[in-house]
Design a protein around this motif. Sequence first.
Motif, PDB file in Angstrom:
ATOM      1  N   GLY A 155      41.113  38.334  46.216  1.00 21.79           N
ATOM      2  CA  GLY A 155      42.027  39.512  46.052  1.00 21.79           C
ATOM      3  C   GLY A 155      42.468  40.365  47.071  1.00 21.79           C
ATOM      4  N   ALA A 156      43.314  41.653  47.197  1.00 20.11           N
ATOM      5  CA  ALA A 156      43.143  42.473  48.402  1.00 20.11           C
ATOM      6  C   ALA A 156      44.152  43.595  47.950  1.00 20.11           C
ATOM      7  CB  ALA A 156      43.867  41.942  49.150  1.00 20.11           C
ATOM      8  N   SER A 211      26.269  34.375  47.115  1.00 15.75           N
ATOM      9  CA  SER A 211      27.401  33.589  46.198  1.00 15.75           C
ATOM     10  C   SER A 211      26.913  33.934  44.919  1.00 15.75           C
ATOM     11  CB  SER A 211      26.935  32.394  47.048  1.00 15.75           C
ATOM     12  OG  SER A 211      25.724  31.969  46.435  1.00 15.75           O
ATOM     13  N   THR A 212      25.746  34.915  44.529  1.00 11.85           N
ATOM     14  CA  THR A 212      25.119  34.584  42.859  1.00 11.85           C
ATOM     15  C   THR A 212      25.880  35.511  42.258  1.00 11.85           C
ATOM     16  OG1 THR A 212      23.502  36.314  44.443  1.00 11.85           O
ATOM     17  CG2 THR A 212      23.172  33.471  44.083  1.00 11.85           C
ATOM     18  N   TYR A 213      26.760  36.417  42.705  1.00 13.36           N
ATOM     19  CA  TYR A 213      27.767  37.930  42.321  1.00 13.36           C
ATOM     20  C   TYR A 213      29.492  37.071  41.753  1.00 13.36           C
ATOM     21  CZ  TYR A 213      24.191  40.938  44.633  1.00 13.36           C
ATOM     22  OH  TYR A 213      23.455  41.518  44.513  1.00 13.36           O
ATOM     23  N   ASP A 214      29.256  37.377  40.559  1.00 13.96           N
ATOM     24  CA  ASP A 214      30.110  37.142  39.897  1.00 13.96           C
ATOM     25  C   ASP A 214      31.775  38.197  40.699  1.00 13.96           C
ATOM     26  OD1 ASP A 214      29.518  36.290  37.487  1.00 13.96           O
ATOM     27  OD2 ASP A 214      29.413  38.497  36.558  1.00 13.96           O
ATOM     28  N   VAL A 215      31.642  39.139  41.221  1.00 13.06           N
ATOM     29  CA  VAL A 215      32.835  40.077  42.172  1.00 13.06           C
ATOM     30  C   VAL A 215      31.878  40.401  43.674  1.00 13.06           C
ATOM     31  CG1 VAL A 215      34.395  41.352  41.999  1.00 13.06           C
ATOM     32  CG2 VAL A 215      34.165  40.802  40.327  1.00 13.06           C
ATOM     33  N   VAL A 216      32.958  39.967  44.483  1.00 13.52           N
ATOM     34  CA  VAL A 216      31.726  40.477  45.650  1.00 13.52           C
ATOM     35  C   VAL A 216      33.206  41.133  46.750  1.00 13.52           C
ATOM     36  CG1 VAL A 216      31.416  39.530  48.056  1.00 13.52           C
ATOM     37  CG2 VAL A 216      30.568  38.141  46.386  1.00 13.52           C
ATOM     38  N   TYR A 242      41.041  46.702  37.018  1.00 12.71           N
ATOM     39  CA  TYR A 242      41.830  45.969  36.122  1.00 12.71           C
ATOM     40  C   TYR A 242      41.715  44.540  36.846  1.00 12.71           C
ATOM     41  CZ  TYR A 242      43.950  44.960  31.620  1.00 12.71           C
ATOM     42  OH  TYR A 242      44.401  44.377  30.908  1.00 12.71           O
ATOM     43  N   SER A 243      42.959  44.555  37.718  1.00 15.03           N
ATOM     44  CA  SER A 243      43.634  43.106  38.388  1.00 15.03           C
ATOM     45  C   SER A 243      42.384  42.328  38.595  1.00 15.03           C
ATOM     46  CB  SER A 243      44.289  43.580  39.436  1.00 15.03           C
ATOM     47  OG  SER A 243      45.656  44.570  39.285  1.00 15.03           O
ATOM     48  N   ILE A 244      41.441  42.521  38.777  1.00 13.24           N
ATOM     49  CA  ILE A 244      40.085  41.995  39.147  1.00 13.24           C
ATOM     50  C   ILE A 244      39.252  40.762  37.462  1.00 13.24           C
ATOM     51  CG2 ILE A 244      37.649  41.595  39.968  1.00 13.24           C
ATOM     52  CD1 ILE A 244      38.776  43.621  42.578  1.00 13.24           C
ATOM     53  N   VAL A 245      39.299  42.369  37.131  1.00 19.48           N
ATOM     54  CA  VAL A 245      38.409  41.825  35.771  1.00 19.48           C
ATOM     55  C   VAL A 245      39.922  40.431  34.950  1.00 19.48           C
ATOM     56  CG1 VAL A 245      37.937  42.329  33.712  1.00 19.48           C
ATOM     57  CG2 VAL A 245      37.420  43.935  35.342  1.00 19.48           C
ATOM     58  N   LYS A 246      41.183  41.151  34.989  1.00 17.97           N
ATOM     59  CA  LYS A 246      41.591  40.368  34.083  1.00 17.97           C
ATOM     60  C   LYS A 246      41.639  38.469  34.957  1.00 17.97           C
ATOM     61  CE  LYS A 246      46.457  40.535  32.597  1.00 17.97           C
ATOM     62  NZ  LYS A 246      47.820  41.121  32.591  1.00 17.97           N
ATOM     63  N   LEU A 291      33.893  32.355  41.456  1.00 22.20           N
ATOM     64  CA  LEU A 291      33.686  33.976  42.120  1.00 22.20           C
ATOM     65  C   LEU A 291      35.053  34.705  42.529  1.00 22.20           C
ATOM     66  CD1 LEU A 291      31.016  34.850  44.862  1.00 22.20           C
ATOM     67  CD2 LEU A 291      33.279  35.367  45.113  1.00 22.20           C
ATOM     68  N   PHE A 292      34.590  36.252  42.629  1.00 27.87           N
ATOM     69  CA  PHE A 292      36.654  36.827  42.504  1.00 27.87           C
ATOM     70  C   PHE A 292      35.821  37.427  44.247  1.00 27.87           C
ATOM     71  CE2 PHE A 292      40.293  38.338  40.815  1.00 27.87           C
ATOM     72  CZ  PHE A 292      40.612  39.347  42.328  1.00 27.87           C
ATOM     73  N   LEU A 293      36.102  37.065  45.529  1.00 26.40           N
ATOM     74  CA  LEU A 293      36.176  38.048  46.422  1.00 26.40           C
ATOM     75  C   LEU A 293      37.366  39.084  46.630  1.00 26.40           C
ATOM     76  CD1 LEU A 293      35.142  38.325  49.236  1.00 26.40           C
ATOM     77  CD2 LEU A 293      35.653  36.265  50.067  1.00 26.40           C
ATOM     78  N   HIS A 294      36.800  40.216  47.293  1.00 24.54           N
ATOM     79  CA  HIS A 294      37.746  41.128  46.830  1.00 24.54           C
ATOM     80  C   HIS A 294      38.362  42.126  48.346  1.00 24.54           C
ATOM     81  CE1 HIS A 294      40.556  44.861  46.480  1.00 24.54           C
ATOM     82  NE2 HIS A 294      41.102  44.022  45.818  1.00 24.54           N
TER      83      HIS A 294
END
Length: 295
Positions: free
Chosen positions: A84-85, A46-51, A216-220, A230-233
């Motif tokens: 995202g997936a 939960s402390t990360y920007d992207v998982v 790129y999709s995650i960053v955007k 938080l982005f969970l991919h």
Amino acid sequence: MKHFLFIATFILTSFIVNAQSRLKAYQIFDKDGKEVTFEEMSKALSTYDVVFFGELHNNPIAHWLQFELSQSLAKAKDNNIVFGAEMFEKDNQMVLDEYLQGFIKEKTMMKDGKAWDNHSTDYAPLVNFAKENNIPFIATNVPRRYASMVSKKGLPALEELSKMAKKKYIAPLPIEVPYELPSYKEMEAMMSGHGMSGQAKNFVAAQAIKDATMGYSIVKGLKKDNKGKLFLHFNGNFHSKNHEGTVWYVTKYNKKLTSGVISFVEQADVSKVADENKGNNEFTVVCTSNMTKTF
């Protein structure tokens, strides 16, 4: 009599413990190889920007843990989260959004959005959770037709696409391909071993266009209204293990974002991480190799 009951209880307890040990489906380990609980893993992530949850596409335990992690992280972040997936391609974002907004039925979304064959059992719970909780769900993957073009003709083929296609559906060109990454070298060696040495680099490039577009999709996806979330991919393990693939491109496009990686693997012995499955992932989920498959 008390002595007999003690012995009987001891034998029964030992039997239960041994049975549970034999039937253990999975175990979670941290980067140092220490066993951790699901709750400990979720709290740390939960402390990360992207998982990144690097799944095995046909493993039901992986899909169940994805759903549990989605709920856990959404709660921890007060729904300040984005999903995202890999399973949804960028040119199908509108169809996915129309379903999330209640404009179309799930059956229509699955057909027009080219959902995977195992969507109903494995990914529908994630999409529906997002729908019920008003969580953005981003289709991150490159349209498969473009990856196919690259595998046949190489990266230069992408330059022939329309301006709209290059702007909306793929990562910015030209795309750097880090052929030296172990996972890409592994893929190149595997394809060369199958008698495709002439096309091996094209296959790696096709993998890279997927990874780059997802990255790129995650960053955007973390800009504007989603900034600070938080982005969970969700993606196949090969796309993110050891911070390679899609994770490498996230760092390339935004060095400030922190990424936490879950690597999901199968082994006969779930009591430890096998040497071939060790890496620099934040967490490794080891599942028993005789687990039933989803399709």
